[in-house]
Structure formats: C-alpha cells, structure tokens
Design a protein around this motif. Structure first.
Motif, short mmCIF file in Angstrom:
data_model
loop_
_atom_site.label_atom_id
_atom_site.label_comp_id
_atom_site.label_asym_id
_atom_site.label_seq_id
_atom_site.Cartn_x
_atom_site.Cartn_y
_atom_site.Cartn_z
N ASP A 34 -39.91 -39.05 29.08
CA ASP A 34 -39.53 -40.29 29.74
C ASP A 34 -40.46 -41.43 29.33
OD1 ASP A 34 -37.60 -38.82 30.99
OD2 ASP A 34 -38.66 -38.65 32.90
N LEU A 35 -41.74 -41.14 29.37
CA LEU A 35 -42.73 -42.16 29.03
C LEU A 35 -42.55 -42.66 27.61
CD1 LEU A 35 -46.11 -40.93 30.58
CD2 LEU A 35 -45.05 -43.16 30.89
N VAL A 36 -42.52 -41.72 26.68
CA VAL A 36 -42.45 -42.10 25.26
C VAL A 36 -41.13 -42.80 24.94
CG1 VAL A 36 -42.44 -41.23 22.90
CG2 VAL A 36 -44.04 -40.28 24.58
N PRO A 46 -41.80 -46.80 23.23
CA PRO A 46 -41.89 -46.24 21.87
C PRO A 46 -43.19 -46.66 21.18
CG PRO A 46 -39.72 -47.19 22.25
CD PRO A 46 -40.58 -47.61 23.40
N GLY A 47 -43.84 -45.70 20.53
CA GLY A 47 -45.04 -45.99 19.77
C GLY A 47 -46.33 -45.89 20.57
N THR A 63 -53.57 -41.13 24.11
CA THR A 63 -54.41 -41.48 25.25
C THR A 63 -53.61 -42.21 26.32
OG1 THR A 63 -56.33 -41.65 23.78
CG2 THR A 63 -56.50 -42.69 25.95
N ALA A 64 -52.73 -43.08 25.88
CA ALA A 64 -51.90 -43.82 26.83
C ALA A 64 -51.03 -42.86 27.64
CB ALA A 64 -51.02 -44.82 26.08
N VAL A 65 -50.48 -41.87 26.97
CA VAL A 65 -49.68 -40.87 27.68
C VAL A 65 -50.56 -40.11 28.66
CG1 VAL A 65 -48.37 -38.73 27.43
CG2 VAL A 65 -48.00 -40.62 25.83
N ALA A 66 -51.74 -39.69 28.17
CA ALA A 66 -52.64 -38.88 29.00
C ALA A 66 -53.07 -39.63 30.26
CB ALA A 66 -53.86 -38.46 28.18
N SER A 67 -53.13 -40.94 30.18
CA SER A 67 -53.59 -41.72 31.34
C SER A 67 -52.63 -41.60 32.52
CB SER A 67 -53.75 -43.18 30.94
OG SER A 67 -52.50 -43.78 30.69
N HIS A 68 -51.42 -41.15 32.27
CA HIS A 68 -50.44 -41.02 33.34
C HIS A 68 -50.46 -39.65 34.00
CE1 HIS A 68 -48.95 -44.59 31.26
NE2 HIS A 68 -48.26 -44.87 32.33
N PHE A 69 -51.35 -38.77 33.55
CA PHE A 69 -51.37 -37.42 34.10
C PHE A 69 -52.74 -37.05 34.64
CE2 PHE A 69 -47.83 -37.64 31.24
CZ PHE A 69 -46.86 -36.86 31.83
N HIS A 120 -49.14 -42.72 16.95
CA HIS A 120 -48.04 -43.37 17.67
C HIS A 120 -46.89 -42.39 17.85
CE1 HIS A 120 -49.87 -47.38 17.44
NE2 HIS A 120 -50.26 -47.05 16.21
N LEU A 121 -46.43 -42.31 19.10
CA LEU A 121 -45.41 -41.33 19.46
C LEU A 121 -44.04 -41.97 19.63
CD1 LEU A 121 -47.65 -39.62 22.16
CD2 LEU A 121 -47.22 -38.77 19.84
N PHE A 122 -43.03 -41.22 19.18
CA PHE A 122 -41.66 -41.71 19.29
C PHE A 122 -40.74 -40.60 19.79
CE2 PHE A 122 -43.86 -44.09 16.03
CZ PHE A 122 -43.58 -45.41 16.37
#
Lengths: 116, 116
Positions: free
Chosen positions: A23-25, A29-30, A34-40, A70-72
DNA sequence: ACAACATGTAACCCCAAGGTTACATATCAG
DNA sequence: CTGATATGTAACCTTGGGGTTACATGTTGT
C-alpha cells in the motif's frame, strides 16, 4: 503463471505488514527503504527482509540511485493471480454473479457423488 | 472486509496443498474428509488441519451427515479479496481487471473462459 | 451385537518464518 | 576529509505452522 510463482506471490501477500508495505509503495512510488521502515514498529532489517520477499515475488521492483534504493509497486503478479483464480473457479463466479438459485439447482445432483 | 478476515483468507490460500484441496472440493462438491485425504501423501490429521484453516477462512463449508462430513467450496471470500485489491490499486489496473470482470459476467460457457 | 469405518482430540516434534543486535560498506553534506 | 546517512550482511533467538502418533467417539453394515 507456474505454481512456484503463484506460491511466491500468495505467500508474500499473506503477511499483513507486507500488504501494508505494498500500500505504501503503491501510494508513494520511488520511496526509500528507510522511509518504508519509518512506518513500522519493527526494525529496519525486518522491513528489508519483507521487501526482499516482495521483490522476489515480483510485487516490488527497485532501482538504486546512489545510496538510496527506490521502490516501485508492480501489480502484474496480482493480476495474474486473480486471472488464474477467477478462471479456475469460473463456474462458481459466473453462477454467483448471474443467478445464485440457478447455480444451486443446476448442481444439486452432483452432491450425491460417490467419494469412493 | 476487515483486515482479520483478509488475513485469514490469504494465509489459507498461501499453502499449495490447501489450494489443491480447494480445487478438489470445488470439482467434487460434498466430498468427505477421507476422500480429500486420499489425494495427499500426508496424514489424514494433517489434511483435517488444513481443512479447518480453510473453513475458518470461509473458503469451504461443511455439514455432517451421519459419520461423514461433506465439504463444499465457497468462493465468496475470494470475491471479497478481489474487490479489496481492485479498489485499492484501481489506478494501476487500467482496463485490465474491468475486462476480466466483463468476461466472467457475460460468459456464455466455461469453455471460452478457459481459453483466455 | 459388534467389527469396520469416518471423524475428532491430545500431546508431541521439527524447522522455517520473522524478529533481533552487531558490524560492514558505500554515498552524501559540510 | 570527515561525520552522518542509507543500505547490506552475518549470526542468532523465538514462535508458530505443519507434520506426526496414539487414542477416543460416534456411525454404518452385516
């Protein structure tokens, strides 16, 4: 889509945290690891492992720019899963969507099948 | 569909043997537990545990007639998962899923669906 | 009645999934 | 250059999923 790939995708989607990551990614997009990890609440390494599983399943792609990955989001595997599923159980789907009563009456006789 | 139910359904579908069991039960509605178990190498108890997981997820229903438990496939949870994803990632699907849905709803027979 | 059968429950084992900490490497900003 | 940042790797721990055997209960057929 082979069984192995199907297994990878479904196993990847089975974990709530991984679905949240999708959902996040998909919504941003991109974004970086670390940005993803900050939500967990779990550690960054745990998040990395989840992302690796998602990437192995083909649900996420990544490109490294400098020190940032960068994640997509890639929806194709999900499309294939549901394409396969709705096709496999086409008889049930069509019946449900068209006329439930008709489906039940039409299959009533098959319930008495032998189970040898 | 709440997250808990979604988790149950996806976790249930994540195991290859359980997917095979869904195939079996959907193809032979009303078959017994022992009949299902006869198609697998693992013990009957292991199969029973899988069936319980599938039933908890709502993917199969059962009713007992005498000493035999008759099993039935229920596609509704898959439909709910399908809806959840198509709405959530609507921007990614374009016309792809809409086309699939059209094929199912407007189906004349299962044969042309299998050829897709 | 009673033997064979279908299912259910209980107690246990194994290993991989999911988590952690510690350390390593590479890149950006000053 | 140097410190802060972003990611990657390694070693380890714990829990639960998936499997087993042994036993119990209820039902069918002869």
């Amino acid at each position: 889509m082979d069984t192995l790939q199907l297994d990878l995708v479904l196993a990847a989607m089975a974990h709530p945290s991984r679905r949240r990551m999708l959902d996040l990614v998909s919504s941003m997009p991109g974004m970086s690891v670390t940005a993803v990890a900050s939500h967990f609440d779990v550690s960054r390494i745990a998040v990395m492992k989840h992302l690796r599983i998602l990437e192995t399943a083909g649900l996420i792609t990544s490109r490294k720019k400098g020190r940032v990955r960068h994640l997509f989001f890639n929806p194709i595997p999900i499309q294939l899963v549901y394409d396969r599923w709705t096709t496999q159980y086409a008889g049930f789907w069509a019946g449900r969507m068209a006329d439930l009563k008709t489906r039940i009456e039409g299959r009533a006789g098959t319930e008495e099948l032998k189970s040898a």
